[in-house]
Write an enzyme that holds these catalytic residues in place. Structure first.
Site: not given
Length: 688
Positions: A462, A473, A487
């Protein structure tokens, strides 16, 4: 016992149990609640899925599987009879007609009550188990077939009872004591079933439907809501573990950071609780119990002792169990706080001091925050202070340890990322109406610009995945470890007439456009893992929402691409082959994975004892192989090794880091290579 007499007894017991067990039925309010639940699922769930004949068929099979997951009680004739509702449940449920669901449960209840009474009668008789016979019991239940007759079921149950009896004897129970314990097990199960009411059955039926939408959508009855409220309150004392039912067992899903079980260090995700005891009292067998009843046993007053008997997911031979004791305590926010330490790594390029910040959860003192208390506690505030402390110690780089971090407040994942990157988006959220929001952003210049590594594993989920994905990224640092949980969905709580519906209404996406759902975050460099991704994580769950992608959000890129990743990978792989502690870890993981391939358990006592001894012997040989490579004295026996290596108290483990946490030590090596190979320190991010 002659076959004819046995079959006759089975029919008599079934008839008596049918008469003694009052059939349950649904209430008018439950019928109206079912209509509401279906409406909410149909209109608000992220997965647009109509309740039609196809879903009706899935619902029937899901309901049966939830009732009897091991195919132990119902017969093939029952399943055939239930097929009459395969394409009718959708129409019936939309009208609030739950009669089919309750009919199926009542049949299951009759069969189960009769079977448990038969088990008790067998154990109370003079029947003797032949522990010299070469028989086997399947480990996996997925391929089980429904028994055609009661006679077929009798033989399978004889083997199951025999395996349970043998397991107790292998754990030093005397034969009579083992029989008595099994009698208590089936008696308790019989009593448990007799205490179920229409609220329990309604919740099971509604959850059978809800789970077809995704694993995180669920209905909670009024009683379950109260248990959830108690679990979330500050007054709760227990062991600090998240539990769920899996087949007939209570399974540990997650150990809460900072809780009593976490401090003790033995209980792990995937372990199964088979018995619970209070202090010096005899343990109660809990196989087949309702989850909330098991939770009630594990809860208790602060400083009291709860004893658990476990089938461990890691490190034990197949077919054995282990007893542990845990002192109950309150789980304080402070005990889940981020903590820091400095580790030192010596490489060919020199000696590096590295700051390690362990972040067990993304926490926030909500009340203090909304009351504008300047001293409110949060992950970001604590990590900022730790960064400042580590900078004073002149560390060369920072490792953020997110292993086992199951998430928490999304806001904290955003503000924590803000400490390491310049202004820009952190995560994208796509709602059930397909609208995309990019409101979670870094809004200030990065506080820390030095070398950064993020360590994750399969239980990082999460909010942890959002943070790690953003760092990856942006190219701001290395992400190493194991593939994360996956998740990537958001749930909302919706009140219904009776109870509450937790419903998945949106998905997380990284700034790259990739979803964190299902796939999770794939590290730049993979490290050995204790967790089987086929059994742990979102991808192992039935009906999980799929991975997909949306358009990327414009974002900056740092200069991580200047580091030769292939060289980093090659050096890491070299150490995996040459470092004694990493070789030992690899060998132990290989042994565990090999043991997990076992498809059946022998019901022969001599063979089982031989298998257990062989496993211990292999463990000892692996440890001595490691010690020989490090020129340490060898252990003459498994008993002496365990007596020396297992610390009696928390904090007693004074072994070097490379030995007690070889993963973290290897991350230090990777980071040292990373810094020595980098062309220049991280500078201001550049726009693409």
């Amino acid at each position: 016992m002659p076959l004819l007499l046995r079959s006759t007894l089975t029919l008599i017991l079934l008839s008596l149990t049918s008469l003694a067990t009052a059939e349950l039925d649904y209430t008018p309010n439950q019928a109206k609640t079912a209509i509401e639940v279906i409406e909410e699922l149909s209109t608000k769930h992220y997965r647009k899925q109509p309740l039609d004949d196809e879903l009706s068929s899935k619902l029937l099979h899901e309901l049966i599987d939830n009732l009897d997951p091991t195919k132990s009680y119902l017969l093939q004739e029952d399943i055939t009879e239930f097929q009459q509702w395969e394409t009718r449940l959708d129409d019936m449920f939309r009208e609030g007609d739950l009669s089919a669901g309750f009919f199926i449960y009542n049949r299951y209840n009759q069969r189960t009550m009769a079977r448990l009474q038969e088990n008790i009668s067998l154990l109370e008789s003079d029947f003797q188990f032949d522990l010299t016979k070469d028989e086997y019991l399947p480990v996996e239940v997925d391929n089980n077939q429904w028994p055609a007759t009661n006679t077929d079921a009798d033989d399978e149950w004889r083997k199951r009872i025999k395996e349970a009896y043998l397991r107790l004897m292998l754990n030093d129970k005397e034969p009579e004591a083992a029989r008595e314990l099994l009698i208590k097990r089936y008696t308790n199960l019989h009593k448990q079933l007799g205490q179920r009411d229409s609220e329990d059955i309604f919740q099971l039926i509604m959850n059978s439907l809800a789970s077809l939408y995704d694993p995180h959508t669920a209905y909670m009855s009024p009683r379950s809501m109260e248990n959830f409220r108690i679990a979330m309150s500050l007054s709760l004392t227990g062991i600090g573990a998240v539990l769920q039912l899996e087949d007939e067992h209570t399974k540990i899903v997650r150990v809460v950071p900072g809780g009593p079980a976490d401090k003790q260090g033995i209980l792990k995700a995937g372990d199964k609780v088979i018995a619970v005891g209070q202090g010096d009292e005899e343990k109660v067998d809990v196989i087949g119990w309702r989850l909330d009843d098991v939770v009630d046993l594990i809860r208790g007053p602060k400083d009291s002792i709860v004893r658990l008997e476990l089938i461990q997911a890691q490190g034990e031979s197949v077919g054995s169990s282990r007893d542990i004791s845990i002192v109950r305590d309150k789980i304080q926010l402070e005990e889940q706080s981020a903590q820091a330490e400095v580790i030192h790594v010596q490489t060919d390029a020199g000696k590096y001091s590295l700051g390690v910040i362990e972040i067990p959860a993304f926490y926030l003192d909500v009340d203090a925050y909304y009351n504008r208390d300047p001293d409110f506690k949060s992950t970001t505030k604590d990590v900022l202070q730790l960064l400042q402390d580590l900078e004073k110690q002149n560390v060369d780089g920072i490792i953020l340890d997110l292993r086992n971090n199951g998430g928490g407040f999304l806001q904290e994942a955003t503000t924590l990322t803000d400490l390491f990157i310049d202004p820009g988006p952190i995560v994208q959220v796509q709602h059930s109406d397909q609208l995309i929001s990019r409101n979670y952003r870094s809004r200030a210049d990065a506080y820390y610009r030095g070398p950064l590594v993020v360590l994750i594993n399969r239980l990082s989920a999460s909010a942890s995945e959002i943070f790690a994905g953003a760092i990856q990224d942006y190219g701001r640092g290395l992400v190493v470890g194991g593939q994360s949980f996956g998740k990537g969905t958001v749930q909302v709580q919706l009140p219904v007439r009776e109870g509450q519906l937790k419903l998945t209404e949106s998905k997380f996406y990284r700034v790259s456009g990739n979803s964190t759902q299902h796939l999770g975050v794939v590290p730049d460099i993979q490290l050995p893992s204790f967790y089987d991704i086929d059994k742990v994580g979102e991808s192992s769950e039935d009906n999980a929402l799929p991975w997909d992608r949306i358009p990327a959000a414009p974002h900056r890129r740092y200069n991580l691409t200047r580091v030769p990743m292939q060289t980093l990978q090659e050096r890491h792989e070299y150490r995996l082959k040459m470092d004694p502690d990493l070789v030992h870890l690899h060998d132990k993981l290989a042994l565990i994975k090999e043991r997990q391939k076992v498809k059946q358990l022998s019901l022969n006592e001599i063979k089982r004892r031989g298998e257990a001894k062989e496993y211990d012997t292999v463990l000892l040989s692996l440890e001595n192989k490691r010690r020989l490579a490090k020129e340490l004295p060898l252990y003459p026996s498994i008993e002496e090794w365990r007596a020396v290596e297992e610390p009696e108290e928390e904090g007693d483990d004074d072994r070097p880091l490379a030995e007690k946490d070889p993963i973290l030590y290897e991350v230090g090596n990777i980071m040292s290579d990373y810094m020595s190979l980098a062309k220049s320190p991280v500078q201001q991010a550049k726009q693409p």
